[in-house]
Design a protein around this motif. Structure first.
Motif, PDB file in Angstrom:
ATOM      1  N   CYS A 170       0.786  -1.474   0.533  1.00 38.62           N
ATOM      2  CA  CYS A 170      -0.203  -0.190   0.077  1.00 38.62           C
ATOM      3  C   CYS A 170       1.041   1.567  -0.026  1.00 38.62           C
ATOM      4  O   CYS A 170       0.278   2.760  -0.668  1.00 38.62           O
ATOM      5  CB  CYS A 170      -0.756   0.095   0.972  1.00 38.62           C
ATOM      6  SG  CYS A 170      -2.318  -1.205   1.256  1.00 38.62           S
ATOM      7  N   LEU A 171       1.791   1.349   0.541  1.00 35.71           N
ATOM      8  CA  LEU A 171       2.966   2.029   0.428  1.00 35.71           C
ATOM      9  C   LEU A 171       3.253   1.953  -0.320  1.00 35.71           C
ATOM     10  O   LEU A 171       3.559   3.363  -1.191  1.00 35.71           O
ATOM     11  CB  LEU A 171       4.437   1.984   1.518  1.00 35.71           C
ATOM     12  CG  LEU A 171       4.663   3.370   2.082  1.00 35.71           C
ATOM     13  CD1 LEU A 171       3.830   4.009   2.919  1.00 35.71           C
ATOM     14  CD2 LEU A 171       5.440   2.886   2.910  1.00 35.71           C
ATOM     15  N   LEU A 172       3.739   1.702  -1.241  1.00 37.02           N
ATOM     16  CA  LEU A 172       4.397   1.868  -2.599  1.00 37.02           C
ATOM     17  C   LEU A 172       3.182   2.184  -3.307  1.00 37.02           C
ATOM     18  O   LEU A 172       3.332   3.270  -4.861  1.00 37.02           O
ATOM     19  CB  LEU A 172       5.056   0.530  -3.465  1.00 37.02           C
ATOM     20  CG  LEU A 172       5.656  -0.094  -4.560  1.00 37.02           C
ATOM     21  CD1 LEU A 172       6.991   1.059  -4.123  1.00 37.02           C
ATOM     22  CD2 LEU A 172       5.988  -1.370  -4.754  1.00 37.02           C
ATOM     23  N   ALA A 173       2.097   1.999  -3.467  1.00 37.40           N
ATOM     24  CA  ALA A 173       1.024   2.279  -4.244  1.00 37.40           C
ATOM     25  C   ALA A 173       0.986   4.374  -3.812  1.00 37.40           C
ATOM     26  O   ALA A 173       0.881   4.733  -4.616  1.00 37.40           O
ATOM     27  CB  ALA A 173      -0.282   1.524  -3.834  1.00 37.40           C
ATOM     28  N   VAL A 174       0.387   4.616  -3.006  1.00 40.20           N
ATOM     29  CA  VAL A 174       0.731   5.555  -2.449  1.00 40.20           C
ATOM     30  C   VAL A 174       1.907   6.763  -3.430  1.00 40.20           C
ATOM     31  O   VAL A 174       1.611   7.735  -3.484  1.00 40.20           O
ATOM     32  CB  VAL A 174       1.109   5.878  -1.185  1.00 40.20           C
ATOM     33  CG1 VAL A 174       0.732   7.094  -0.557  1.00 40.20           C
ATOM     34  CG2 VAL A 174      -0.347   5.788  -0.281  1.00 40.20           C
TER      35      VAL A 174
END
Length: 670
Positions: free
Chosen positions: A343-347
């Protein structure tokens, strides 16, 4: 250890539920109600800002209802607010709303800060500020007061309803016993609620930006980092197979279906976690209705914007941060950490300002995580953020992607220079005039001033010379600073005008894009406009209903965040405000956006409002795991004070004496 003493009394057999007020207290309540009524009334006639009495002119029966209602609200606030810390923290949402109302009213109606033009207007501005401050203060006081003593304790008539609500709550919380099936059920309910919108708007909603990305994804235009390349490649992955078969609409429909499943899964995860946190049943039901019924969520689920997957990832990250302090935390450390990094990578990758939000998420996670898990968290963050920087840098650079325009990140300073050009073109020095001409490709101050629109920077940005900004960034900063020193008020008003929709609740702007725009042609994709259909009109009707219209207000969402912050501070849980830091980053970035109130830009924090309120307003529980172990009869016979958990967890307890006469003591473990 911090201690907060709440001087409050319970409804006992020989006690009154409400304490009487002195005559001077009633006088203050009536005066505050009059002030708030005057502020609200004059807000409806801003064109006559010089006369504070204009709003009272004529016969207006609505004031007969408004003023007593406000006085009653103030009376209830006095009953609820017996504890100094609650009263102090109520100043945060009250001051925020009053300041935003008086500034936003001036900016939205006049385009400038008119309250400083004359003594009369300044006086009116003070009245409006004071009126909204009193109204917001007593409203916040009532809400925060319920953290100490629920409403049913003060109004015994509500007890039967509360009993039914608790039975409903117990039935709903049985779902947590089977979390996997509960998640699947919530996921299915949320996803199925999107199906009517998909049928109505098939194959999905595409604006001008979406169509530009479509042309890049299908190979008609070169890849450009104006929109995140990763999102464009995701569009290519989902749309291209059907497009190669000659059916672009089917490809867009596949994208919409995948996005429905992803966003619905994020919301189902949030709803399930709210149950596990033992959120008050009414708040959980409101949150579930927000996810399922709120039409904007459904339409955005089938809209091809980078902001939608970004918002879904931000929602999951916010839930995971809150779970670090409110829930049991990650039981299986590595699976939890992998999900967090995805999720951090997507953000990080799905928006140009994503790295700012991702870094704040990482910082909040390090602060909130327990010491025994901190080392693994640091290792995971280093790996995840390192991978993100590699993808955003060498990988995308090696693909030959054209860089985005420098001017896209300079909406605020370009708007400020344009406002000065519009107001003071004849006063600029030769050097300042030359600076404006070089910056805007030979166009002088008068020409740029004519293009200035206070609420959107696109007309001005089109004239900005991107090569000049790339090669002479230092000279640009120097010229911008020179104009700012000479015209600071114009700079401030430009910033407020181009951002007031993100903090002024009454700002109005479009929210959803219906159908497929015709502005940018895409081979094989036919335009469609559903905005004028009966269903589109029905969507807009919601914005005409008083109160309900606030669910479409970005500014109202901001003030709910302030209320949540005040609730955390008033109950000694200010450290948990780090859970809100990533959402605060999204809001701050919105202030520098090119449009004054673009809902999709703020969607990353608006979608997370239910979990934020769940953090701020937890359920009051007995300390014993068996909530039925202590009956009301036993409580009446108990001679010693009993210790009960107030606010659920984190070592916060309340010691209440017999019949509650000894008050409520809140303690937070260090």
């Amino acid at each position: 250890m911090s201690e907060v003493l709440a001087q409050d009394t319970a409804v006992g057999p020989q006690q009154k539920a409400w304490r009487p007020l002195a005559w001077w207290q009633w006088g203050l309540l009536v005066l505050g109600a009059c002030l708030s009524t005057a502020a609200i009334a004059t807000s409806f006639v801003p064109e006559q800002a010089s006369n504070i009495l204009t709003g009272w002119a004529g016969n207006n029966l609505s004031y007969v209802v408004i003023m007593p209602a406000l006085a009653l609200l103030g009376w209830f606030a006095v009953q609820a607010m017996r504890e100094p810390r609650m009263r102090r923290w109520a100043l945060v949402p009250a001051g925020g709303l009053a300041l935003c109302e008086v500034i936003g009213l001036s900016i939205s109606n006049y385009g400038s800060l008119v309250w400083f033009d004359s003594l009369r207007r300044f006086t009116k501005g003070l009245v409006i500020f004071g009126g909204y401050f009193w109204f917001a203060y007593v409203a916040a006081a009532c809400v925060l007061g319920l953290l100490i003593r629920p409403l049913n304790d003060r109004l015994p008539l509500l007890a039967p309803l509360v009993g039914r609500a608790r039975r409903c709550r117990d039935w709903v919380e049985n779902l947590v016993e089977k979390p996997r099936w509960a998640f699947i059920g919530l996921w299915a309910v949320i996803a199925l609620s999107r199906v009517p919108y998909l049928i109505w708007l098939w194959p999905g909603c595409l604006s001008t930006d979406s169509l530009g990305q479509m042309n890049q994804a299908l190979g008609y235009d070169a890849l450009n980092n104006h929109h995140p390349v990763i999102h464009t490649l995701v569009i290519r992955l989902l749309v291209s197979p059907a497009a190669q078969l000659g059916n672009v609409s089917l490809g867009v429909g596949i994208y919409s279906i995948v996005q429905i499943l992803v966003t619905s899964a994020a919301m189902a995860y949030a709803a399930l976690k709210m149950l596990r946190w033992r959120t008050p049943i009414w708040l959980w039901l409101v949150g579930l209705a927000w996810f399922v019924v709120y039409p904007t969520n459904a339409i955005y689920a089938i809209t091809m914007w980078k902001n939608i997957p970004f918002a879904a990832a931000m929602l999951v990250l916010t839930v995971m941060l809150i779970d670090l302090v409110k829930g049991p935390g990650p039981k299986k450390k590595w699976p939890w950490l992998v999900g967090f990094q995805v999720c951090l990578l997507a953000v990080f990758l799905f928006r140009s300002d994503g790295p700012i939000a991702a870094m704040l998420v990482a910082l909040a996670a390090i602060i909130l995580v327990s010491k025994q898990f901190r080392k693994r968290m640091l290792i995971g963050l280093l790996i995840g953020l390192g991978l993100a920087f590699v993808i955003r840098g060498p990988v995308i650079g090696g693909m030959g992607v054209e860089p985005g325009s420098v001017r896209e990140a300079l909406s605020v300073p370009l708007q400020q220079i344009a406002r000065v050009s519009a107001l003071y073109a004849d006063e600029l020095t030769p050097d300042q005039t030359q600076f404006v001409r070089e910056l805007f490709g030979g166009h002088g101050p008068r020409e740029i001033g004519a293009q200035y629109n206070p609420t959107i920077s696109d007309p001005v940005k089109r004239f900005a010379d991107n090569s000049y900004l790339s090669d002479n960034l230092g000279q640009f900063v120097s010229g911008w600073f020179d104009l700012g020193v000479q015209y600071p008020k114009a700079y401030l008003e430009s910033f407020l005008a181009n951002s007031h929709g993100y903090w002024y609740p009454e700002a109005f702007h479009w929210v959803v894009s219906g159908g497929i725009s015709s502005t940018v042609p895409v081979p094989g994709l036919s335009p469609s406009d559903h905005a004028t259909t009966w269903l589109g009109s029905a969507f807009n009707i919601f914005r005409l209903i008083p109160g309900v219209s606030m669910v479409f207000s970005i500014g109202f969402g901001f003030h709910l965040g302030l209320l949540a912050l005040a609730a955390l501070g008033a109950t000694g849980r200010l450290r948990q405000a780090w859970c809100l830091a990533p959402l605060a980053a999204v809001w701050l970035v919105c202030l520098a956006s090119p449009v004054f109130a673009e809902y999709r830009y703020a969607y990353g924090y608006l979608i997370a409002l239910p979990v934020v309120l769940s953090l701020a307003f937890p359920r009051r529980e007995p300390a014993s795991s068996d909530r039925n172990a202590v009956t009301s009869e036993q409580e009446e016979q108990a001679g010693d004070p009993r210790e009960a958990t107030l606010l659920g967890d984190h070592g916060v307890t309340a010691k209440v004496g017999q019949s509650g006469t000894e008050g409520v003591l809140i303690e937070e473990g260090s």
